[in-house]
Scaffold this active site. Sequence first.
Site, PDB file in Angstrom:
ATOM      1  N   VAL A 195       4.531  -5.852 -15.115  1.00  0.00           N
ATOM      2  CA  VAL A 195       5.681  -6.611 -14.629  1.00  0.00           C
ATOM      3  C   VAL A 195       5.193  -7.948 -14.070  1.00  0.00           C
ATOM      4  O   VAL A 195       4.120  -8.021 -13.452  1.00  0.00           O
ATOM      5  CB  VAL A 195       6.411  -5.811 -13.516  1.00  0.00           C
ATOM      6  CG1 VAL A 195       7.695  -6.516 -13.101  1.00  0.00           C
ATOM      7  CG2 VAL A 195       6.712  -4.387 -13.967  1.00  0.00           C
ATOM      8  N   TYR A 254      -6.523   2.944  -8.047  1.00  0.00           N
ATOM      9  CA  TYR A 254      -5.097   2.689  -8.282  1.00  0.00           C
ATOM     10  C   TYR A 254      -4.496   3.818  -9.115  1.00  0.00           C
ATOM     11  O   TYR A 254      -3.461   4.382  -8.772  1.00  0.00           O
ATOM     12  CB  TYR A 254      -4.920   1.338  -8.987  1.00  0.00           C
ATOM     13  CG  TYR A 254      -3.467   0.976  -9.227  1.00  0.00           C
ATOM     14  CD1 TYR A 254      -2.650   0.605  -8.167  1.00  0.00           C
ATOM     15  CD2 TYR A 254      -2.923   1.005 -10.506  1.00  0.00           C
ATOM     16  CE1 TYR A 254      -1.314   0.277  -8.379  1.00  0.00           C
ATOM     17  CE2 TYR A 254      -1.594   0.681 -10.728  1.00  0.00           C
ATOM     18  CZ  TYR A 254      -0.794   0.309  -9.665  1.00  0.00           C
ATOM     19  OH  TYR A 254       0.527  -0.004  -9.872  1.00  0.00           O
ATOM     20  N   LYS A 301      -1.656   6.581  -8.114  1.00  0.00           N
ATOM     21  CA  LYS A 301      -0.373   6.671  -8.827  1.00  0.00           C
ATOM     22  C   LYS A 301      -0.195   8.061  -9.458  1.00  0.00           C
ATOM     23  O   LYS A 301       0.923   8.564  -9.525  1.00  0.00           O
ATOM     24  CB  LYS A 301      -0.268   5.553  -9.863  1.00  0.00           C
ATOM     25  CG  LYS A 301      -0.170   4.158  -9.217  1.00  0.00           C
ATOM     26  CD  LYS A 301       1.062   4.040  -8.318  1.00  0.00           C
ATOM     27  CE  LYS A 301       1.233   2.659  -7.716  1.00  0.00           C
ATOM     28  NZ  LYS A 301       2.441   2.522  -6.893  1.00  0.00           N
ATOM     29  N   ASP A 360       3.992  -1.595   8.483  1.00  0.00           N
ATOM     30  CA  ASP A 360       2.938  -1.298   7.508  1.00  0.00           C
ATOM     31  C   ASP A 360       3.053   0.187   7.179  1.00  0.00           C
ATOM     32  O   ASP A 360       3.124   1.015   8.101  1.00  0.00           O
ATOM     33  CB  ASP A 360       1.582  -1.627   8.162  1.00  0.00           C
ATOM     34  CG  ASP A 360       0.432  -1.555   7.186  1.00  0.00           C
ATOM     35  OD1 ASP A 360       0.386  -0.604   6.373  1.00  0.00           O
ATOM     36  OD2 ASP A 360      -0.437  -2.445   7.248  1.00  0.00           O
ATOM     37  N   VAL A 361       3.065   0.549   5.896  1.00  0.00           N
ATOM     38  CA  VAL A 361       3.247   1.967   5.545  1.00  0.00           C
ATOM     39  C   VAL A 361       2.060   2.841   5.949  1.00  0.00           C
ATOM     40  O   VAL A 361       2.158   4.064   5.898  1.00  0.00           O
ATOM     41  CB  VAL A 361       3.563   2.173   4.035  1.00  0.00           C
ATOM     42  CG1 VAL A 361       4.900   1.563   3.663  1.00  0.00           C
ATOM     43  CG2 VAL A 361       2.440   1.657   3.143  1.00  0.00           C
TER      44      VAL A 361
HETATM   45  N1  LIG Z   1       3.648  -5.446 -11.179  1.00  0.00           N
HETATM   46  C1  LIG Z   1       3.336  -4.472 -12.010  1.00  0.00           C
HETATM   47  O1  LIG Z   1       2.957  -4.728 -13.164  1.00  0.00           O
HETATM   48  C2  LIG Z   1       3.467  -3.034 -11.595  1.00  0.00           C
HETATM   49  C3  LIG Z   1       3.338  -2.063 -12.591  1.00  0.00           C
HETATM   50  C4  LIG Z   1       3.467  -0.716 -12.256  1.00  0.00           C
HETATM   51  C5  LIG Z   1       3.707  -0.365 -10.941  1.00  0.00           C
HETATM   52  N2  LIG Z   1       3.816  -1.321  -9.994  1.00  0.00           N
HETATM   53  C6  LIG Z   1       4.073  -0.867  -8.634  1.00  0.00           C
HETATM   54  O2  LIG Z   1       5.254  -1.460  -8.150  1.00  0.00           O
HETATM   55  C7  LIG Z   1       5.176  -1.605  -6.739  1.00  0.00           C
HETATM   56  C8  LIG Z   1       5.502  -3.037  -6.375  1.00  0.00           C
HETATM   57  O3  LIG Z   1       4.594  -3.880  -7.035  1.00  0.00           O
HETATM   58  P1  LIG Z   1       4.845  -5.440  -7.255  1.00  0.00           P
HETATM   59  O4  LIG Z   1       4.364  -5.740  -8.608  1.00  0.00           O
HETATM   60  O5  LIG Z   1       6.214  -5.815  -6.841  1.00  0.00           O
HETATM   61  O6  LIG Z   1       3.752  -6.004  -6.232  1.00  0.00           O
HETATM   62  P2  LIG Z   1       3.772  -7.195  -5.175  1.00  0.00           P
HETATM   63  O7  LIG Z   1       4.542  -8.346  -5.688  1.00  0.00           O
HETATM   64  O8  LIG Z   1       2.366  -7.389  -4.768  1.00  0.00           O
HETATM   65  O9  LIG Z   1       4.582  -6.547  -3.967  1.00  0.00           O
HETATM   66  C9  LIG Z   1       4.025  -5.487  -3.219  1.00  0.00           C
HETATM   67  C10 LIG Z   1       4.961  -5.182  -2.074  1.00  0.00           C
HETATM   68  O10 LIG Z   1       4.373  -4.128  -1.283  1.00  0.00           O
HETATM   69  C11 LIG Z   1       4.305  -4.563   0.078  1.00  0.00           C
HETATM   70  N3  LIG Z   1       3.163  -3.946   0.727  1.00  0.00           N
HETATM   71  C12 LIG Z   1       1.864  -3.979   0.334  1.00  0.00           C
HETATM   72  N4  LIG Z   1       1.099  -3.301   1.205  1.00  0.00           N
HETATM   73  C13 LIG Z   1       1.952  -2.837   2.164  1.00  0.00           C
HETATM   74  C14 LIG Z   1       1.751  -2.067   3.330  1.00  0.00           C
HETATM   75  N5  LIG Z   1       0.534  -1.641   3.699  1.00  0.00           N
HETATM   76  N6  LIG Z   1       2.835  -1.762   4.099  1.00  0.00           N
HETATM   77  C15 LIG Z   1       4.072  -2.196   3.741  1.00  0.00           C
HETATM   78  N7  LIG Z   1       4.310  -2.927   2.644  1.00  0.00           N
HETATM   79  C16 LIG Z   1       3.251  -3.243   1.876  1.00  0.00           C
HETATM   80  C17 LIG Z   1       4.203  -6.080  -0.035  1.00  0.00           C
HETATM   81  O11 LIG Z   1       4.713  -6.706   1.131  1.00  0.00           O
HETATM   82  P3  LIG Z   1       3.839  -7.303   2.333  1.00  0.00           P
HETATM   83  O12 LIG Z   1       2.622  -7.946   1.729  1.00  0.00           O
HETATM   84  O13 LIG Z   1       4.816  -8.250   2.938  1.00  0.00           O
HETATM   85  O14 LIG Z   1       3.555  -6.136   3.193  1.00  0.00           O
HETATM   86  C18 LIG Z   1       5.153  -6.370  -1.173  1.00  0.00           C
HETATM   87  O15 LIG Z   1       6.496  -6.403  -0.720  1.00  0.00           O
HETATM   88  C19 LIG Z   1       3.757  -1.178  -6.357  1.00  0.00           C
HETATM   89  O16 LIG Z   1       3.783   0.156  -5.895  1.00  0.00           O
HETATM   90  C20 LIG Z   1       2.989  -1.256  -7.661  1.00  0.00           C
HETATM   91  O17 LIG Z   1       1.919  -0.356  -7.712  1.00  0.00           O
HETATM   92  C21 LIG Z   1       3.703  -2.654 -10.282  1.00  0.00           C
END
Ligand SMILES: NC(=O)c1ccc[n+]([C@@H]2O[C@H](COP(=O)([O-])OP(=O)(O)OC[C@H]3O[C@@H](n4cnc5c(N)ncnc54)[C@H](OP(=O)(O)O)[C@@H]3O)[C@@H](O)[C@H]2O)c1
Length: 255
Positions: free
Chosen positions: A193, A161, A165, A67-68
């Site tokens: 995304v 959020y 960011k 966990d980060v």
């Molecule tokens: N999707 C979008 O539209 C979007 C847009 C802009 C930015 N982002 C950014 O892109 C990144 C990835 O997002 P995503 O869309 O791929 O989201 P996602 O599908 O919910 O994936 C989030 C990832 O972060 C991990 N995670 C969450 N809390 C954690 C913790 N405390 N310790 C370690 N790992 C943790 C999750 O794994 P576990 O649950 O297994 O720990 C998962 O692998 C994020 O930083 C998000 O803010 C996403």
Amino acid sequence: MGLERFSLDGRVALVTGASRGIGEAIALEMAEAGASVVALARSEGDLEATVERIDAGGGVAIACTADVTDGPAIAAAFDRAEEAFDSVDVLVNNAGTNPYFGDAKNLDIETWEHIISVNATGAFRCAREFARRVDERDGEGAIVNVASVGGVVGLPYQAPYTASKHAIVGLTRTLAVEWAPDIRVNALAPGYVKTEFTEGVRDNEAIHEELLDEIPQDRFADPEEIAGTAVYLAGDAASYATGEVHVVDGGYAAH
Ligand SMILES: NC(=O)c1ccc[n+]([C@@H]2O[C@H](COP(=O)([O-])OP(=O)(O)OC[C@H]3O[C@@H](n4cnc5c(N)ncnc54)[C@H](OP(=O)(O)O)[C@@H]3O)[C@@H](O)[C@H]2O)c1
């Protein structure tokens, strides 16, 4: 100078949040580009699935459950990475969460602190661990911080959020200056995304339509459309890029 500058051959990349979504896509593409990958997240089974997909593509990867928000677990993950691959050359700070969508007046401090602690403090914790180890071996490295368009513009009803960011963007610029020339630090700011993260807004037809109206490309991205920029930023093709915020958002923040 040729296309080999886009290769990550011989590099080791630790990707947080690699169990699904954007992080998994980055892990897969970095492996395809030649990096050995350390896939980190909390969900052991999903992480193993990421590693299996990398194996199946002929790449090399290990899973590290952590966990980060947990300092000793992050240090142990870096130890494990170094045991497997000697050193870590690339850190992708991608783990993130956004459990609040609502008026900031109703936001409780615990939720605020949780989101800041995963998204901003978690990224700093991993960056600090990475940089200390790069220093110890007198080496070089690259950090890619996954921010968001919410790190460059305000997003109503997502106060913690967007604050987290914007913190990542500030951290990126500061560390880029502080840790140059040994460590390059850049941010990648995706727009919307198609991942679990945005399932809620995609399932709500009214909100989804409203968002599509704001996106010149008129669609959400696939995670793979974000991953290529992370591969570029991690490698020698970006050798003179540091302290930059690379927006990949279908034009969302351009108007
Ligand atoms: N999707 C979008 O539209 C979007 C847009 C802009 C930015 N982002 C950014 O892109 C990144 C990835 O997002 P995503 O869309 O791929 O989201 P996602 O599908 O919910 O994936 C989030 C990832 O972060 C991990 N995670 C969450 N809390 C954690 C913790 N405390 N310790 C370690 N790992 C943790 C999750 O794994 P576990 O649950 O297994 O720990 C998962 O692998 C994020 O930083 C998000 O803010 C996403």
